[in-house]
Design a protein around this motif. Sequence first.
Motif, PDB file in Angstrom:
ATOM      1  N   HIS A 121     -12.093 -49.733  -7.635  1.00  0.00           N
ATOM      2  CA  HIS A 121     -13.367 -49.603  -6.850  1.00  0.00           C
ATOM      3  C   HIS A 121     -12.957 -48.495  -5.667  1.00  0.00           C
ATOM      4  CE1 HIS A 121     -15.673 -50.673  -3.543  1.00  0.00           C
ATOM      5  NE2 HIS A 121     -16.523 -51.145  -4.221  1.00  0.00           N
ATOM      6  N   TYR A 122     -13.834 -47.559  -5.578  1.00  0.00           N
ATOM      7  CA  TYR A 122     -13.749 -46.720  -4.400  1.00  0.00           C
ATOM      8  C   TYR A 122     -15.003 -47.106  -3.287  1.00  0.00           C
ATOM      9  CZ  TYR A 122     -10.984 -44.040  -7.499  1.00  0.00           C
ATOM     10  OH  TYR A 122      -9.978 -43.474  -8.435  1.00  0.00           O
ATOM     11  N   GLY A 123     -14.377 -47.386  -2.179  1.00  0.00           N
ATOM     12  CA  GLY A 123     -15.182 -47.613  -1.217  1.00  0.00           C
ATOM     13  C   GLY A 123     -15.690 -46.516   0.050  1.00  0.00           C
ATOM     14  N   LEU A 124     -16.357 -46.888   0.795  1.00  0.00           N
ATOM     15  CA  LEU A 124     -16.676 -45.441   1.723  1.00  0.00           C
ATOM     16  C   LEU A 124     -15.376 -45.176   2.679  1.00  0.00           C
ATOM     17  CD1 LEU A 124     -20.152 -46.706   3.086  1.00  0.00           C
ATOM     18  CD2 LEU A 124     -19.718 -44.996   1.441  1.00  0.00           C
ATOM     19  N   ASP A 125     -14.339 -46.078   2.800  1.00  0.00           N
ATOM     20  CA  ASP A 125     -13.279 -45.574   3.348  1.00  0.00           C
ATOM     21  C   ASP A 125     -12.536 -44.473   2.808  1.00  0.00           C
ATOM     22  OD1 ASP A 125     -13.561 -47.629   5.285  1.00  0.00           O
ATOM     23  OD2 ASP A 125     -12.476 -49.237   4.193  1.00  0.00           O
ATOM     24  N   ASP A 126     -12.730 -44.376   1.491  1.00  0.00           N
ATOM     25  CA  ASP A 126     -12.133 -43.117   0.792  1.00  0.00           C
ATOM     26  C   ASP A 126     -12.503 -41.813   1.351  1.00  0.00           C
ATOM     27  OD1 ASP A 126     -10.206 -44.960  -0.689  1.00  0.00           O
ATOM     28  OD2 ASP A 126     -11.900 -45.206  -2.234  1.00  0.00           O
ATOM     29  N   PHE A 127     -13.638 -41.697   1.877  1.00  0.00           N
ATOM     30  CA  PHE A 127     -14.204 -40.594   2.290  1.00  0.00           C
ATOM     31  C   PHE A 127     -13.511 -40.039   3.479  1.00  0.00           C
ATOM     32  CE2 PHE A 127     -18.085 -41.945  -0.187  1.00  0.00           C
ATOM     33  CZ  PHE A 127     -17.998 -41.202  -1.041  1.00  0.00           C
ATOM     34  N   LYS A 128     -12.869 -40.949   4.156  1.00  0.00           N
ATOM     35  CA  LYS A 128     -12.278 -40.413   5.609  1.00  0.00           C
ATOM     36  C   LYS A 128     -11.007 -39.676   5.271  1.00  0.00           C
ATOM     37  CE  LYS A 128     -13.397 -44.730   8.058  1.00  0.00           C
ATOM     38  NZ  LYS A 128     -12.858 -46.017   8.573  1.00  0.00           N
ATOM     39  N   GLU A 129     -10.528 -39.548   3.991  1.00  0.00           N
ATOM     40  CA  GLU A 129      -9.326 -38.760   3.561  1.00  0.00           C
ATOM     41  C   GLU A 129      -9.682 -37.426   3.073  1.00  0.00           C
ATOM     42  OE1 GLU A 129      -7.378 -40.914   0.362  1.00  0.00           O
ATOM     43  OE2 GLU A 129      -7.401 -42.923   1.817  1.00  0.00           O
ATOM     44  N   LYS A 181      -6.838 -47.619  -9.175  1.00  0.00           N
ATOM     45  CA  LYS A 181      -7.647 -48.257  -8.933  1.00  0.00           C
ATOM     46  C   LYS A 181      -9.319 -48.320  -9.037  1.00  0.00           C
ATOM     47  CE  LYS A 181      -9.245 -47.507  -3.690  1.00  0.00           C
ATOM     48  NZ  LYS A 181      -8.837 -46.574  -2.384  1.00  0.00           N
TER      49      LYS A 181
END
Length: 79
Positions: free
Chosen positions: A4-12, A2
């Motif tokens: 690119h890391y987005g803000l959705d990854d912080f949900k985990e 991967k």
Amino acid sequence: MKLHYGLDDFKEIDIMAILPIILPVIAIGILLVSIALLDLYKHRKTRENVLIWTLIILFVNTFGPILYFVLGRKDMEKP
């Protein structure tokens, strides 16, 4: 892989698992800043560069109060 890391990854991230590690660090930082500012305020008549030490204590995070206790307390005017 991967790229690119987005803000959705912080949900985990499980905040409750990290909280017991983060809270003591935050508490120690606040305690150091408070004690350093109180000491600086009590001895403001005998210290040089009070404004500079206040800014260092507040904005250099945990190392600011440590620097003040190591170097700043020696920064007294000679009678």
